[in-house]
Design a protein around this motif. Structure first.
Motif, short mmCIF file in Angstrom:
data_model
loop_
_atom_site.label_atom_id
_atom_site.label_comp_id
_atom_site.label_asym_id
_atom_site.label_seq_id
_atom_site.Cartn_x
_atom_site.Cartn_y
_atom_site.Cartn_z
N ASP A 237 0.82 -1.22 0.00
CA ASP A 237 0.00 0.00 0.00
C ASP A 237 0.85 1.26 0.00
O ASP A 237 0.36 2.35 -0.31
CB ASP A 237 -0.93 0.01 1.22
N HIS A 238 2.12 1.12 0.37
CA HIS A 238 3.02 2.27 0.41
C HIS A 238 3.81 2.44 -0.89
O HIS A 238 4.58 3.39 -1.02
CB HIS A 238 3.99 2.14 1.58
N PHE A 239 3.63 1.53 -1.83
CA PHE A 239 4.33 1.64 -3.11
C PHE A 239 3.86 2.90 -3.85
O PHE A 239 2.68 3.20 -3.90
CB PHE A 239 4.04 0.42 -3.99
N GLU A 240 4.82 3.61 -4.43
CA GLU A 240 4.50 4.68 -5.36
C GLU A 240 4.15 4.05 -6.71
O GLU A 240 4.48 2.88 -6.96
CB GLU A 240 5.68 5.64 -5.50
N GLN A 315 5.51 -6.43 -7.56
CA GLN A 315 4.25 -5.93 -8.11
C GLN A 315 4.18 -6.44 -9.54
O GLN A 315 4.55 -5.77 -10.50
CB GLN A 315 4.22 -4.40 -8.06
N LEU A 316 3.71 -7.67 -9.69
CA LEU A 316 3.85 -8.41 -10.94
C LEU A 316 3.15 -7.75 -12.12
O LEU A 316 3.67 -7.78 -13.25
CB LEU A 316 3.31 -9.84 -10.75
N GLU A 359 20.96 2.80 -9.61
CA GLU A 359 20.88 3.44 -10.91
C GLU A 359 19.46 3.93 -11.21
O GLU A 359 19.28 4.99 -11.82
CB GLU A 359 21.33 2.45 -11.99
N PHE A 360 18.46 3.16 -10.76
CA PHE A 360 17.05 3.51 -10.99
C PHE A 360 16.29 3.42 -9.67
O PHE A 360 15.46 2.52 -9.48
CB PHE A 360 16.43 2.57 -12.02
N PRO A 361 16.56 4.30 -8.74
CA PRO A 361 16.00 4.19 -7.38
C PRO A 361 14.47 4.24 -7.34
O PRO A 361 13.86 3.70 -6.41
CB PRO A 361 16.60 5.40 -6.65
N GLY A 362 13.84 4.85 -8.35
CA GLY A 362 12.39 4.95 -8.34
C GLY A 362 11.68 3.64 -8.57
O GLY A 362 10.47 3.53 -8.35
N LEU A 363 12.39 2.60 -9.00
CA LEU A 363 11.76 1.32 -9.30
C LEU A 363 11.62 0.42 -8.08
O LEU A 363 10.87 -0.56 -8.12
CB LEU A 363 12.56 0.57 -10.38
N ILE A 364 12.33 0.75 -6.99
CA ILE A 364 12.35 -0.14 -5.83
C ILE A 364 11.91 0.57 -4.57
O ILE A 364 12.49 1.59 -4.18
CB ILE A 364 13.75 -0.75 -5.63
N TYR A 365 10.90 0.02 -3.93
CA TYR A 365 10.43 0.51 -2.64
C TYR A 365 11.39 0.02 -1.56
O TYR A 365 11.76 -1.16 -1.54
CB TYR A 365 9.02 -0.01 -2.37
#
Length: 411
Positions: A237-240, A315-316, A359-365
């Motif tokens: 529920d906290h995933f962007e 998040q498949l 490298e892509f921090p926005g992809l991982i919670y």
């Protein structure tokens, strides 16, 4: 009146005879829920679609969990030794989207694997407050033990649990391109512990599972729960919107070690620093630990020690749709990112998550460390004792212990 009394006496005697001879009253009434596959599969399953599963439910728990679901699901009285082969079903039929994956293979080559899996199951079922679907990726030699342990713990804790068994060979075939490009880069040497394809399975799990499965959590066999797994699923529920995965920080200086060349050329990088910067000691390694950390801690809440894949949230549905992720896992992309950080990994998917997370921090919670409290202290005795505690520190009540390096789990 006398005739009525006589009838009642005879009826009571008849019921007493039935009671004395019926097994219904002298063993727990366990129900099996199953749905037959479109065709019969080999006993070892067929990857995501050809696996077999079963749900054993205590009859007291049945009504609220699956009542009112599709007519294709049948309820039959069953003995524990009866197994019905079924596919994974979407929520409408399975009554749960709490999907937990675990890898259980090569049991004969690992004398403590069975005890680890048993402890995992006991803790998972003891604390759970939700119905679950347990997905076990296994092999022919380990399948029997895995299924036996699952059945025993379901019967003992009387919890609602579906389970599915997958053939690891079928799974590996579906991610063969990922394995081919990454295995040479993220294992120590051919034949080493992490050189097996199964240590990259999480990167292609979205290809293996049913296309209707939206989310899952892959958990190592050496993990023990101290709270309900529902709380872990609540972290979704906290995933962007851009988050594809969720992982907790690595709690050892392993990437401080691996990144020595890159860090020597980029002394101010956060890559390889402890998660809790304000807990860092003033001892120095090269030019990195000490002054820079103390200055950075005032402006940055956390460092980046890398990520640990003992608990991986997936998040498949988003992973399937992500063009960026498909680009990142291509051979040329992986090679470029490895060369950029002079990275020589040996920990399978964990190495890739660590690189992608920087490298892509926005992809991982960033999952809190209390959900993957690693216990391995190998690096304390092997060259990094002066900074180890800075990495090993974890704030908050522990929800999940991870006994990596065969470390004993606290009682």
């Amino acid at each position: 009146m006398n005739k009525i009394l006589l009838v009642l006496i005879i009826a009571s005697g008849f019921l007493l005879i039935i009671y004395a001879n019926s097994s219904i009253f002298n063993r727990r009434n366990i129900l099996t829920i199953f749905q037959k596959t479109d065709h019969e599969h080999h006993h070892h399953g067929g990857g995501g679609g050809g696996a077999h599963s079963e749900a054993l439910l205590d009859h007291h728990n049945l009504g609220g969990a699956v009542g009112g679901k599709a007519a294709a699901v049948h309820f039959l009285g069953s003995r524990l030794n009866e197994l019905k082969r079924v596919k994974y079903l979407p929520k409408e039929n399975n009554a749960t989207e709490y999907n937990i994956f675990i890898i259980y293979t090569k049991e004969s080559q690992n004398v403590i694997l069975k005890s680890k899996f048993e402890l995992f199951l006991k803790s998972l079922l003891k604390y759970t407050t939700i119905p679950m679907h347990l997905h076990v990726i296994t092999d022919e030699q380990s399948e029997g033990s895995a299924e036996e342990l699952i059945r025993e713990q379901i019967a003992h804790y009387r919890k609602v649990v579906f389970y599915t068994l997958y053939d690891v060979k079928d799974c590996a075939e579906k991610i063969s391109d990922i394995v081919k490009s990454m295995l040479p880069l993220f294992n120590y040497k051919t034949g080493s512990y992490y050189s097996d394809a199964l240590f990259l399975l999480s990167l292609g799990l979205h290809r293996i599972v049913d296309v209707n499965m939206k989310r899952a959590i892959l958990i190592d066999c050496d993990v023990v729960f101290r709270s309900s797994v529902k709380e872990l699923f609540d972290q979704f529920d906290h995933f962007e919107p851009e988050h594809l995965f969720g992982l907790a920080p690595e709690l050892t200086p392993v990437y401080l070690h691996i990144l020595y060349k890159y860090r020597a050329q980029n002394s101010h990088t956060l890559f390889g620093t402890p998660y809790y910067l304000n807990k860092t000691t003033t001892t120095t390694i090269g030019n990195s630990i000490g002054g820079f950390f103390s200055r950075t801690a005032k402006k940055t809440k956390h460092g980046y020690p890398g990520l640990n894949s003992g608990v991986v949230m997936l998040q498949l549905d988003r992973i399937r749709q992500s063009r960026l992720y498909e680009e990142i896992i291509k051979p040329d992309s992986v090679k470029n990112i490895v060369e950029k950080y002079s990275f020589k990994g040996h920990l399978g998917d964990q190495d890739f998550y660590t690189l992608m997370g920087f490298e892509f921090p926005g992809l991982i919670y960033r999952l809190d460390c209390v959900w993957n409290r690693q216990l391995c202290t190998w690096w304390r005795e092997n060259g990094y004792g002066n900074v180890f505690d800075s990495y090993f520190y974890c704030e908050g009540p522990i929800k999940v212990y991870h006994g990596n390096c065969n470390t004993r789990i606290p009682e």
